[in-house]
Write a protein that holds these residues in place. Structure first.
Motif, PDB file in Angstrom:
ATOM      1  N   TRP A  72       0.876  -1.172   0.000  1.00 17.09           N
ATOM      2  CA  TRP A  72       0.000   0.000   0.000  1.00 17.09           C
ATOM      3  C   TRP A  72       0.914   1.222   0.000  1.00 17.09           C
ATOM      4  CZ3 TRP A  72      -2.694   1.580   5.182  1.00 17.09           C
ATOM      5  CH2 TRP A  72      -3.370   2.801   5.019  1.00 17.09           C
ATOM      6  N   VAL A  73       0.896   1.956  -1.110  1.00 18.32           N
ATOM      7  CA  VAL A  73       1.767   3.111  -1.275  1.00 18.32           C
ATOM      8  C   VAL A  73       0.918   4.378  -1.179  1.00 18.32           C
ATOM      9  CG1 VAL A  73       3.384   4.289  -2.827  1.00 18.32           C
ATOM     10  CG2 VAL A  73       3.385   1.797  -2.670  1.00 18.32           C
ATOM     11  N   ALA A  74       1.382   5.339  -0.392  1.00 21.55           N
ATOM     12  CA  ALA A  74       0.580   6.526  -0.069  1.00 21.55           C
ATOM     13  C   ALA A  74       0.138   7.288  -1.314  1.00 21.55           C
ATOM     14  CB  ALA A  74       1.376   7.438   0.860  1.00 21.55           C
ATOM     15  N   SER A  75       0.979   7.364  -2.323  1.00 20.15           N
ATOM     16  CA  SER A  75       0.672   8.138  -3.522  1.00 20.15           C
ATOM     17  C   SER A  75      -0.299   7.433  -4.460  1.00 20.15           C
ATOM     18  CB  SER A  75       1.963   8.468  -4.269  1.00 20.15           C
ATOM     19  OG  SER A  75       2.723   7.288  -4.472  1.00 20.15           O
ATOM     20  N   GLN A  76      -0.568   6.136  -4.208  1.00 23.52           N
ATOM     21  CA  GLN A  76      -1.556   5.381  -4.992  1.00 23.52           C
ATOM     22  C   GLN A  76      -2.506   4.694  -4.004  1.00 23.52           C
ATOM     23  OE1 GLN A  76      -0.137   3.128  -8.428  1.00 23.52           O
ATOM     24  NE2 GLN A  76       1.906   4.029  -8.210  1.00 23.52           N
ATOM     25  N   PRO A  77      -3.356   5.471  -3.323  1.00 30.07           N
ATOM     26  CA  PRO A  77      -4.103   4.940  -2.178  1.00 30.07           C
ATOM     27  C   PRO A  77      -5.188   3.930  -2.512  1.00 30.07           C
ATOM     28  CG  PRO A  77      -4.828   7.170  -2.694  1.00 30.07           C
ATOM     29  CD  PRO A  77      -3.625   6.908  -3.551  1.00 30.07           C
ATOM     30  N   ASP A  78      -5.628   3.874  -3.755  1.00 26.29           N
ATOM     31  CA  ASP A  78      -6.771   3.023  -4.064  1.00 26.29           C
ATOM     32  C   ASP A  78      -6.409   1.703  -4.737  1.00 26.29           C
ATOM     33  OD1 ASP A  78      -8.590   4.806  -2.966  1.00 26.29           O
ATOM     34  OD2 ASP A  78      -8.703   5.976  -4.815  1.00 26.29           O
ATOM     35  N   VAL A  79      -5.123   1.496  -5.035  1.00 26.05           N
ATOM     36  CA  VAL A  79      -4.722   0.273  -5.714  1.00 26.05           C
ATOM     37  C   VAL A  79      -3.594  -0.404  -4.948  1.00 26.05           C
ATOM     38  CG1 VAL A  79      -3.038   1.419  -7.204  1.00 26.05           C
ATOM     39  CG2 VAL A  79      -4.084  -0.718  -7.965  1.00 26.05           C
ATOM     40  N   ALA A  80      -3.657  -1.707  -4.855  1.00 29.64           N
ATOM     41  CA  ALA A  80      -2.566  -2.465  -4.243  1.00 29.64           C
ATOM     42  C   ALA A  80      -1.472  -2.684  -5.283  1.00 29.64           C
ATOM     43  CB  ALA A  80      -3.074  -3.811  -3.729  1.00 29.64           C
ATOM     44  N   LEU A  81      -0.229  -2.557  -4.858  1.00 31.13           N
ATOM     45  CA  LEU A  81       0.887  -2.899  -5.730  1.00 31.13           C
ATOM     46  C   LEU A  81       1.354  -4.308  -5.397  1.00 31.13           C
ATOM     47  CD1 LEU A  81       3.085   0.329  -5.909  1.00 31.13           C
ATOM     48  CD2 LEU A  81       1.165  -0.372  -7.340  1.00 31.13           C
ATOM     49  N   TRP A  82       1.665  -5.080  -6.424  1.00 30.81           N
ATOM     50  CA  TRP A  82       2.147  -6.451  -6.249  1.00 30.81           C
ATOM     51  C   TRP A  82       3.663  -6.441  -6.399  1.00 30.81           C
ATOM     52  CZ3 TRP A  82       0.461 -10.901  -4.414  1.00 30.81           C
ATOM     53  CH2 TRP A  82       1.155 -12.076  -4.702  1.00 30.81           C
ATOM     54  N   ILE A  83       4.362  -6.922  -5.374  1.00 34.09           N
ATOM     55  CA  ILE A  83       5.821  -6.984  -5.381  1.00 34.09           C
ATOM     56  C   ILE A  83       6.246  -8.440  -5.458  1.00 34.09           C
ATOM     57  CG2 ILE A  83       7.933  -6.473  -4.091  1.00 34.09           C
ATOM     58  CD1 ILE A  83       6.558  -4.129  -2.831  1.00 34.09           C
ATOM     59  N   GLU A  84       7.158  -8.725  -6.379  1.00 35.40           N
ATOM     60  CA  GLU A  84       7.624 -10.100  -6.538  1.00 35.40           C
ATOM     61  C   GLU A  84       9.093 -10.076  -6.933  1.00 35.40           C
ATOM     62  OE1 GLU A  84       6.439 -13.900  -9.369  1.00 35.40           O
ATOM     63  OE2 GLU A  84       4.876 -12.563  -8.629  1.00 35.40           O
ATOM     64  N   SER A  85       9.907 -10.867  -6.241  1.00 31.36           N
ATOM     65  CA  SER A  85      11.327 -10.931  -6.593  1.00 31.36           C
ATOM     66  C   SER A  85      11.827 -12.356  -6.460  1.00 31.36           C
ATOM     67  CB  SER A  85      12.157 -10.004  -5.690  1.00 31.36           C
ATOM     68  OG  SER A  85      12.375 -10.598  -4.419  1.00 31.36           O
ATOM     69  N   ALA A  86      12.897 -12.628  -7.192  1.00 29.61           N
ATOM     70  CA  ALA A  86      13.624 -13.897  -7.080  1.00 29.61           C
ATOM     71  C   ALA A  86      14.988 -13.681  -7.704  1.00 29.61           C
ATOM     72  CB  ALA A  86      12.889 -15.034  -7.778  1.00 29.61           C
ATOM     73  N   GLY A  87      16.014 -14.158  -7.034  1.00 27.60           N
ATOM     74  CA  GLY A  87      17.355 -13.906  -7.533  1.00 27.60           C
ATOM     75  C   GLY A  87      17.609 -12.412  -7.583  1.00 27.60           C
ATOM     76  N   GLY A  88      18.184 -11.930  -8.671  1.00 32.09           N
ATOM     77  CA  GLY A  88      18.467 -10.506  -8.809  1.00 32.09           C
ATOM     78  C   GLY A  88      17.391  -9.746  -9.540  1.00 32.09           C
ATOM     79  N   GLY A  89      16.230 -10.343  -9.753  1.00 29.78           N
ATOM     80  CA  GLY A  89      15.158  -9.675 -10.489  1.00 29.78           C
ATOM     81  C   GLY A  89      13.984  -9.345  -9.587  1.00 29.78           C
TER      82      GLY A  89
END
Length: 417
Positions: free
Chosen positions: A286-303
């Motif tokens: 939940w990012v303050a500047s985009q209050p109405d949409v969830a951001l999806w974070i995904e990582s593996a290795g260096g990506g």
């Protein structure tokens, strides 16, 4: 004449082509009416895909020349129509789809369910009964903890494919119903550490040894509650099963939660913590500047990738409660805030060289302070936002645009072996 029942379909994924082929042969031998399909993507960046279909005594190789060299085009122009054709053949009683090493099973499962071939999706003809991920223990630990890209390994799924080998390896394991183990770890430590990672990224999945299993036992290993191609709900539970809470071989799990938003610039600065000494990250932000949409974070290795996961239930354009899963309704009810609704941070991080404590500290440092929280949404919207919008390439469209994808641009030369 009654319509033919849906034909059972099984997917095989994995980074090691030889064991993948051996597993497909095992399933083919278990039932005479089994058709095995494999698309070799090693030359896809040149617009060439080699398709192999095995059925009974028939072993046919087709060289496809695609106008657009990518997995999405291969799916729409060849694989999905082929699955329908095979499913409607009376002699076909089962289909085994052996995916190329660069392919993840989740997008393929989504396409089977949603992409139209004619007027209906292929799920009308096939019944996805199970997904198997082949893990070669000789290389799997190095694959999941390294920074090598698919391009560096020479197995890209498109010219623009910048995924890491780690991302593909872990995604294949996470989405499967059964893990099929082959190969021998270099030593006991490598074997133990690889198992510790599996315990945390795929804690509920059964594991079978390819060297000791037959086709019947393999199919019987698919659990009753297996996902069977069910696509990830980005607002659903982040883990299927319960991973161990204690660290093992230096591998640990952090579940990061908070009920205040991230400052976009501080989150951007902190995100590097998820790229160093971290095996896997998945979650909603939940990012303050985009209050109405969830951001999806995904990582593996260096990506690492960040995209939109859709609106919160409390957002003005959020979905109706009756239109979301029972799990999402339950989670939202348990954490509902009178001001912020269901907005919250929930990120699962599997650490290796990093410690859960340092990852937690970095992410907590990116949250709004009490003063920033009190300033309110109007101020939050003025924050500089380095995340911007999520854009997909044209080849990720769910429907074919004739101006971009000419269905007649796919040509096949048949070679019987």
């Amino acid at each position: 004449m009654p319509a033919k029942p849906r034909v059972p379909l099984f997917l095989i994924s994995g980074l090691a082509p030889v064991p993948n082929g051996e597993l497909a042969d095992l399933l083919r031998a278990g039932e005479p009416g089994t058709a095995v399909v494999h698309h070799d993507l090693r030359q896809i960046t040149e617009g060439i895909v080699r398709r192999r279909v095995q059925l009974g005594s028939r072993d046919q190789l087709t060289v496809l020349e695609l106008a657009h060299g990518c997995v999405s085009c291969t799916l729409r122009e060849d694989l999905l129509p082929l699955l329908r054709k095979l499913a409607r053949m009376p002699q076909v009683t089962r289909i085994v789809l052996r995916l190329d090493e660069a392919m993840e099973p989740e997008p393929v499962s989504w396409a089977i369910d949603h992409v139209l071939v004619g007027e209906t999706p292929v799920r009308e003809d096939v019944d996805l009964r199970g997904t198997f991920a082949v893990l070669d223990r000789t290389t799997w630990l190095a694959d999941t903890t390294g920074d090598e890209t698919l391009a560096e390994r020479g197995i890209r799924a498109s010219p623009e494919d910048d995924r890491t080998v780690a991302h593909v390896a872990i995604s294949q394991a996470e989405f499967s119903d059964v893990l099929v183990l082959t190969g021998t770890p270099g030593d006991a430590w490598i074997g133990a550490k690889g198992a510790a990672i599996l315990d945390r990224v795929a804690p509920s999945l059964p594991r079978v040894e390819m060297s000791t299993v037959d086709a019947a036992a393999l199919l019987a290993a698919v659990p009753e509650d297996a996902r069977r191609g069910e696509v990830t709900d980005m607002h659903g539970p982040l883990l299927r099963g319960q991973p161990p809470l204690r660290a093992d071989c230096g591998v640990a799990v952090l579940v990061f939660t908070a009920q205040r938003p991230f400052h976009p610039e501080r989150l951007h600065d902190a995100i590097d913590v998820l790229l160093d000494g971290v095996v896997r990250t998945r979650g909603r932000a939940w990012v303050a500047s985009q209050p109405d949409v969830a951001l999806w974070i995904e990582s593996a290795g260096g990506g690492l990738g960040i995209g939109h996961a859709g609106p919160w239930l409390d957002a003005p354009d959020g979905p109706a409660w009756e239109d979301v899963s029972p799990e999402r309704r339950t989670m939202a009810s348990l954490r509902w805030d009178p001001v912020f609704g269901d907005r919250a941070q929930e990120i699962v991080v599997v650490t290796d060289q990093a410690t859960p404590e340092e990852v937690d500290a970095a992410l907590r440092g990116a949250l709004l302070t009490d003063g920033e929280l009190a300033a309110g949404k109007e101020v939050w919207l003025t924050y500089s936002d380095p995340f911007g919008e999520w854009h997909e390439e044209p080849c990720e469209d769910t429907e074919v645009d004739p101006s971009k994808h000419d269905a007649n641009a796919s040509k096949g030369k048949e070679e019987n072996q």
